[in-house]
Scaffold this active site. Structure first.
Site, PDB file in Angstrom:
ATOM      1  N   LYS A 134       6.059   5.324  -1.267  1.00  0.00           N
ATOM      2  CA  LYS A 134       6.953   6.103  -0.400  1.00  0.00           C
ATOM      3  C   LYS A 134       8.407   6.003  -0.852  1.00  0.00           C
ATOM      4  CE  LYS A 134       4.279   6.286   3.903  1.00  0.00           C
ATOM      5  NZ  LYS A 134       4.156   5.721   5.268  1.00  0.00           N
TER       6      LYS A 134
ATOM      7  N   HIS B 103       0.810  -1.229   0.000  1.00  0.00           N
ATOM      8  CA  HIS B 103       0.000   0.000   0.000  1.00  0.00           C
ATOM      9  C   HIS B 103       0.844   1.279   0.000  1.00  0.00           C
ATOM     10  CE1 HIS B 103       0.550  -0.320   4.406  1.00  0.00           C
ATOM     11  NE2 HIS B 103       0.368   0.988   4.428  1.00  0.00           N
ATOM     12  N   ASP B 104       2.001   1.243   0.670  1.00  0.00           N
ATOM     13  CA  ASP B 104       2.834   2.448   0.753  1.00  0.00           C
ATOM     14  C   ASP B 104       4.061   2.364  -0.144  1.00  0.00           C
ATOM     15  OD1 ASP B 104       1.451   4.201   2.376  1.00  0.00           O
ATOM     16  OD2 ASP B 104       2.283   3.371   4.244  1.00  0.00           O
TER      17      ASP B 104
ATOM     18  N   HIS C 224      -5.830   6.468   1.077  1.00  0.00           N
ATOM     19  CA  HIS C 224      -5.978   7.685   1.889  1.00  0.00           C
ATOM     20  C   HIS C 224      -7.202   8.509   1.507  1.00  0.00           C
ATOM     21  CE1 HIS C 224      -2.385   7.280   4.293  1.00  0.00           C
ATOM     22  NE2 HIS C 224      -1.656   7.042   3.206  1.00  0.00           N
TER      23      HIS C 224
HETATM   24  P1  C2E Z   1       1.629   6.296   8.198  1.00  0.00           P
HETATM   25  O1  C2E Z   1       2.580   6.592   9.312  1.00  0.00           O
HETATM   26  O2  C2E Z   1       1.585   4.858   7.719  1.00  0.00           O
HETATM   27  O3  C2E Z   1       0.200   6.737   8.643  1.00  0.00           O
HETATM   28  C1  C2E Z   1      -0.922   6.322   7.937  1.00  0.00           C
HETATM   29  C2  C2E Z   1      -2.143   7.096   8.366  1.00  0.00           C
HETATM   30  O4  C2E Z   1      -2.446   6.800   9.738  1.00  0.00           O
HETATM   31  C3  C2E Z   1      -2.002   8.602   8.295  1.00  0.00           C
HETATM   32  O5  C2E Z   1      -2.218   9.077   6.984  1.00  0.00           O
HETATM   33  C4  C2E Z   1      -3.118   9.030   9.250  1.00  0.00           C
HETATM   34  O6  C2E Z   1      -4.359   8.937   8.628  1.00  0.00           O
HETATM   35  C5  C2E Z   1      -3.048   7.975  10.331  1.00  0.00           C
HETATM   36  N1  C2E Z   1      -2.238   8.446  11.458  1.00  0.00           N
HETATM   37  C6  C2E Z   1      -0.961   8.157  11.732  1.00  0.00           C
HETATM   38  N2  C2E Z   1      -0.568   8.767  12.862  1.00  0.00           N
HETATM   39  C7  C2E Z   1      -1.614   9.474  13.318  1.00  0.00           C
HETATM   40  C8  C2E Z   1      -1.849  10.303  14.473  1.00  0.00           C
HETATM   41  O7  C2E Z   1      -0.962  10.503  15.301  1.00  0.00           O
HETATM   42  N3  C2E Z   1      -3.091  10.827  14.604  1.00  0.00           N
HETATM   43  C9  C2E Z   1      -4.089  10.589  13.713  1.00  0.00           C
HETATM   44  N4  C2E Z   1      -5.304  11.126  13.907  1.00  0.00           N
HETATM   45  N5  C2E Z   1      -3.895   9.820  12.610  1.00  0.00           N
HETATM   46  C10 C2E Z   1      -2.685   9.271  12.436  1.00  0.00           C
HETATM   47  P2  C2E Z   1      -1.649  10.509   6.579  1.00  0.00           P
HETATM   48  O8  C2E Z   1      -1.856  11.512   7.669  1.00  0.00           O
HETATM   49  O9  C2E Z   1      -2.193  10.857   5.243  1.00  0.00           O
HETATM   50  O10 C2E Z   1      -0.102  10.265   6.449  1.00  0.00           O
HETATM   51  C11 C2E Z   1       0.470   9.485   5.420  1.00  0.00           C
HETATM   52  C12 C2E Z   1       1.900   9.220   5.714  1.00  0.00           C
HETATM   53  O11 C2E Z   1       2.591  10.464   5.785  1.00  0.00           O
HETATM   54  C13 C2E Z   1       2.147   8.565   7.053  1.00  0.00           C
HETATM   55  O12 C2E Z   1       1.998   7.196   6.926  1.00  0.00           O
HETATM   56  C14 C2E Z   1       3.573   9.011   7.348  1.00  0.00           C
HETATM   57  O13 C2E Z   1       4.512   8.234   6.624  1.00  0.00           O
HETATM   58  C15 C2E Z   1       3.612  10.404   6.774  1.00  0.00           C
HETATM   59  N6  C2E Z   1       3.318  11.409   7.814  1.00  0.00           N
HETATM   60  C16 C2E Z   1       2.119  11.944   8.140  1.00  0.00           C
HETATM   61  N7  C2E Z   1       2.253  12.884   9.117  1.00  0.00           N
HETATM   62  C17 C2E Z   1       3.574  12.936   9.399  1.00  0.00           C
HETATM   63  C18 C2E Z   1       4.359  13.718  10.302  1.00  0.00           C
HETATM   64  O14 C2E Z   1       3.870  14.566  11.062  1.00  0.00           O
HETATM   65  N8  C2E Z   1       5.712  13.526  10.319  1.00  0.00           N
HETATM   66  C19 C2E Z   1       6.297  12.604   9.485  1.00  0.00           C
HETATM   67  N9  C2E Z   1       7.633  12.432   9.554  1.00  0.00           N
HETATM   68  N10 C2E Z   1       5.590  11.843   8.633  1.00  0.00           N
HETATM   69  C20 C2E Z   1       4.246  12.003   8.568  1.00  0.00           C
HETATM   70 FE    FE Z   2      -0.042   5.604   2.804  1.00  0.00          FE
HETATM   71 FE    FE Z   3       1.208   2.535   6.091  1.00  0.00          FE
END
Ligand code: C2E
Ligand code: FE
Ligand code: FE
Ligand code: SIN
Ligand code: SIN
Length: 415
Positions: free
Chosen positions: A259, A255-256, A311
């Site tokens: 990246k 899925h990712d 997403h």
């Molecule tokens: P991921 O880490 O696999 O997170 C997938 C999804 O899980 C996120 O999609 C979000 O919908 C949810 N999620 C993860 N952590 C949190 C959280 O602390 N609170 C809430 N409410 N939801 C959470 P999203 O936001 O579209 O992010 C996609 C990807 O972008 C993430 O995949 C991560 O790789 C990156 N990302 C997002 N926000 C950050 C960030 O603040 N810092 C960094 N370094 N990466 C980020």
């Molecule tokens: Fe994703």
């Molecule tokens: Fe993921």
């Protein structure tokens, strides 16, 4: 242009290399459909009533495809034979096991008259259960081009012009061996596909070490669990479920995969992303989907759907929305000229399923940018997001699956 855009260009070039490589995946055809066709052709050429393809898995043979005209005729039109997976250990005791172990062709005129001094026996369980009468069986090994045995093709009950069961003639054997060789090629190709996919998954993991193999396996397992519940609610044919399950598992693992196109400075940023960075991060959806653009197989289609749509949000607040995934250009625009997010059932079901599986795992795990949440907070968040981020029905199914998820978590713990 700011820093992140320049970096993005550089990664984009590297990414295009990977796109080229992955185009090799597009030579694949749907594996089960091919095997099904091979079995039909093999039966037709020797006028056989039934047939089975077994595939080697470890020390067992798995009953993968089975056709039986007589039993089929007893069913109402359009109904399929019940499809049961079962295993036969590879040893000399069964016909198919003997064939897989020795690589020999077995041409048995009447299975109920096999001499007592042979190592193999006919197991009549299937006949008893199905009230079918097996008589003649021709069993041929499936061999790879390095002469490894990867399965068995079994053709059952040859018929003459009057539809009476007769034995298979010696002349039938070369034809069936030919079809067995074709089936072996298909199997080898599917195996190669799997190896290529596993390599892609590993590449994606190398780029994002926080998303370990454990994460990828958990998301895939949750997704499959949810899909099965969803499909059973709709009385989807077991055979269809079985087929989609394998493909969804692989697709969810990827899925990712997009990246790999995201620069390290963003991907591994220990803190919160700024707006520009997040805009680049969002591209991982359609950049990943490009890997599967030249859809020749069901798998390519399912992988593209998952990668592109994981997403999108049920309430139409997600990304990347209605875009041309090859260029990233909007297909349908919102009032600001941006791509309009997909909404509700516009989002394909495999996307809706992987979305919840991904967030459940992301919240439960530690990331470079966040700590792991405790269980109750995770559940509360998911309830809060019902009918907002997530399909409400999928949220209900999610809570029916909690026990299964816990078993999955125990199986794929963080290294
Ligand atoms: P991921 O880490 O696999 O997170 C997938 C999804 O899980 C996120 O999609 C979000 O919908 C949810 N999620 C993860 N952590 C949190 C959280 O602390 N609170 C809430 N409410 N939801 C959470 P999203 O936001 O579209 O992010 C996609 C990807 O972008 C993430 O995949 C991560 O790789 C990156 N990302 C997002 N926000 C950050 C960030 O603040 N810092 C960094 N370094 N990466 C980020
Ligand atoms: Fe994703
Ligand atoms: Fe993921
Ligand atoms: C394919 O060969 O189409 C993917 C693998 C599979 O369907 O099992
Ligand atoms: C086998 O022995 O090869 C399987 C056929 C059967 O026992 O029904």
């Amino acid at each position: 242009m700011n820093d992140s855009s320049d970096l993005f260009k550089k990664y984009n070039e590297r990414f295009n290399e990977i796109v080229k490589l992955s185009n090799e995946l597009n030579i694949i055809q749907d594996f089960d459909i091919l095997l099904e066709k091979i079995l039909i052709s093999a039966r037709r050429i020797v006028n056989a009533d039934a047939g089975t393809i077994y595939i080697k898995e470890g020390n067992d043979l798995i009953f993968r495809h089975t056709q039986n005209q007589t039993l089929q005729n007893r069913l109402p039109k359009g109904k399929k034979l019940p499809y049961n997976f079962f295993r036969i250990p590879i040893n000399k005791k069964s016909l198919s096991g003997y064939c897989a172990e020795t690589g020999k062709v077995l041409n048995i005129p009447d299975v109920y008259k096999i001499p007592k001094n042979t190592p193999y026996h006919f197991n009549d369980d299937f006949d008893k259960v199905s009230r079918y009468k097996t008589i003649s069986i021709l069993t041929v090994p499936l061999k790879t081009n390095v002469n490894e045995i990867c399965g068995v093709l079994q053709i059952i009950n040859a018929k003459n012009e009057n539809s009476e069961i007769i034995e298979f003639s010696k002349d039938d054997e070369p034809f069936i061996i030919h079809f067995a060789n074709t089936a072996s090629l298909v199997l080898e190709r599917a195996q190669m596909t799997r190896i290529l996919l596993m390599r892609m998954i590993q590449m994606a993991e190398l780029r994002d070490p926080k998303e370990t193999g454990a994460h990828v396996n958990r998301v895939a397992s949750y997704a499959v669990e949810i899909y099965e519940h969803w499909a059973r609610r709709r009385n989807i044919d077991e055979r269809e479920i079985e087929k989609n399950r394998d493909m969804l598992r692989m697709a969810a693992m990827l899925h990712d995969v997009g990246k790999i196109a995201i620069p390290d400075t963003i991907l591994k940023k220990p803190g919160k992303l700024d707006t520009d960075e997040y805009e680049i991060m969002k591209k991982h959806t359609y950049m990943g989907a490009k890997l599967f653009y030249d859809q020749h197989s069901n798998f390519d289609e399912i992988a593209k759907i998952v990668v592109l749509n994981h997403h999108e949000n049920w309430d139409g607040t997600g990304y990347p929305g209605h875009i041309d995934f090859l260029t990233g250009d909007p297909l349908i625009k919102d009032n600001n000229g941006n791509a309009k997010p997909k909404k509700g059932e516009e989002i394909p079901i495999f996307g809706r399923i992987v979305a919840i599986a991904d967030v459940y795992d992301a919240l439960s795990s530690k990331r470079v940018y966040k700590d792991a949440w405790n269980e109750n907070d995770v559940y509360n968040e998911i309830v809060k997001l019902r009918a907002k981020k997530f399909d409400p029905e999928i949220v209900d199914i999610f809570f029916d699956c909690i026990d299964e998820f816990k078993a999955i978590n125990n199986r794929y713990k963080e290294e």
